[in-house]
Enzyme design. Structure first.
Site, PDB file in Angstrom:
ATOM      1  CG  HIS A 109     -64.283  22.372 -43.217  1.00  0.00           C
ATOM      2  ND1 HIS A 109     -65.589  22.562 -43.595  1.00  0.00           N
ATOM      3  CD2 HIS A 109     -63.746  21.512 -44.118  1.00  0.00           C
ATOM      4  CE1 HIS A 109     -65.845  21.841 -44.680  1.00  0.00           C
ATOM      5  NE2 HIS A 109     -64.740  21.194 -45.019  1.00  0.00           N
ATOM      6  CD  GLU A 161     -64.410  21.791 -38.582  1.00  0.00           C
ATOM      7  OE1 GLU A 161     -64.335  23.036 -38.700  1.00  0.00           O
ATOM      8  OE2 GLU A 161     -65.341  21.115 -39.057  1.00  0.00           O
TER       9      GLU A 161
END
Ligand code: ZN
Length: 248
Positions: A136, A213
């Site tokens: 992500h 992330e």
């Protein structure tokens, strides 16, 4: 599977990363990941925004309900997170396969919608994966920058057996990203690591599972890294090294 020397389970802070050999080291076997099954989960999907009824359907995210999926974020220049996740997953899959791993992606293209977060985790479970890495990028305030790794909290009936190895994988991947010169987040977690209980993909995996992330798409520096092919290649190489640290 043939494995090189096992690194220590615990690792030092990012300011003094473990001097572990990287996948490029000539002293390592050619296929150090032979026998490993790795599920890569490129977060979201390119057409989620066109299927809001479907992606808003509630699913079991680990003993509680959460929407099937969402549309993700994107850079100011219009590079969507779903496309970044897909582009990076393809680069990482190629690297891992070169080193002998069996790699399974949770979606086949960046043109459709879903799968839901529970299904993404269950793909790892059904394939008895050695690791699920969910890819992500974040959408935060412009001054926030850097990567962070998320591992699942221990949830009885879901992640009771996988929380600890997931945390070890997160530490190994964090150390590899730091060794590659990437900076831990200045706005989330501590030293690039955080534990969360609310992520259905990790909670439903039944295998060690980590979410990365890669950066904040709304930060100019992070966006420059993520929008460039060279930046994504750097990320892919570092993630592959981190996965190898954990699996070997
Ligand atoms: Zn996302």
């Amino acid at each position: 599977m043939p494995m090189p020397t096992t690194p220590p389970a615990s690792s030092p802070a990012p300011s003094s990363p473990t001097p572990a050999p990287t996948l490029a080291s000539p002293t390592q076997p050619q296929t150090p990941l032979a026998g490993a099954v790795i599920v890569l989960d490129p977060g979201h999907n390119g057409s989620n925004a066109d299927h809001l009824d479907e992606i808003n359907k509630l699913v079991d995210a680990g003993g509680f309900k959460k929407p099937c999926n969402n549309v993700g974020t994107g850079t100011a220049s219009g590079y969507l997170e779903s496309a970044f996740n897909w582009d990076l997953a393809k680069l990482l899959a190629t690297r891992l396969r070169t080193h002998g791993a069996t790699v399974i992606l949770t979606r086949k293209s960046n043109d459709g919608w879903g799968p839901c977060i529970d299904e993404r985790g269950q793909i790892a479970a059904r394939n008895d994966a050695d690791l699920l890495l969910s890819i992500h990028a974040d959408g935060s305030s412009a001054g926030n920058r850097g990567f962070h790794l998320i591992s699942p909290a221990s949830l009885t009936g879901y992640t009771g057996r996988t929380a600890a190895p997931s945390r070890r994988a997160a530490v190994d991947i964090r150390d590899a990203l730091v060794a590659a010169g990437l900076r831990p987040a200045n706005y989330a977690g501590s030293k690039g690591l955080i534990v969360r209980s609310d992520l259905g993909t990790l909670n439903r995996a039944e295998t060690p599972a980590v979410m990365v992330e890669c950066g904040n798409m709304l930060n100019a520096g992070d966006a420059a890294l993520m929008t460039s092919r060279a930046g994504r290649s750097k990320l892919a190489a570092a993630l592959a090294d981190g996965i190898a640290r954990y699996l070997t």
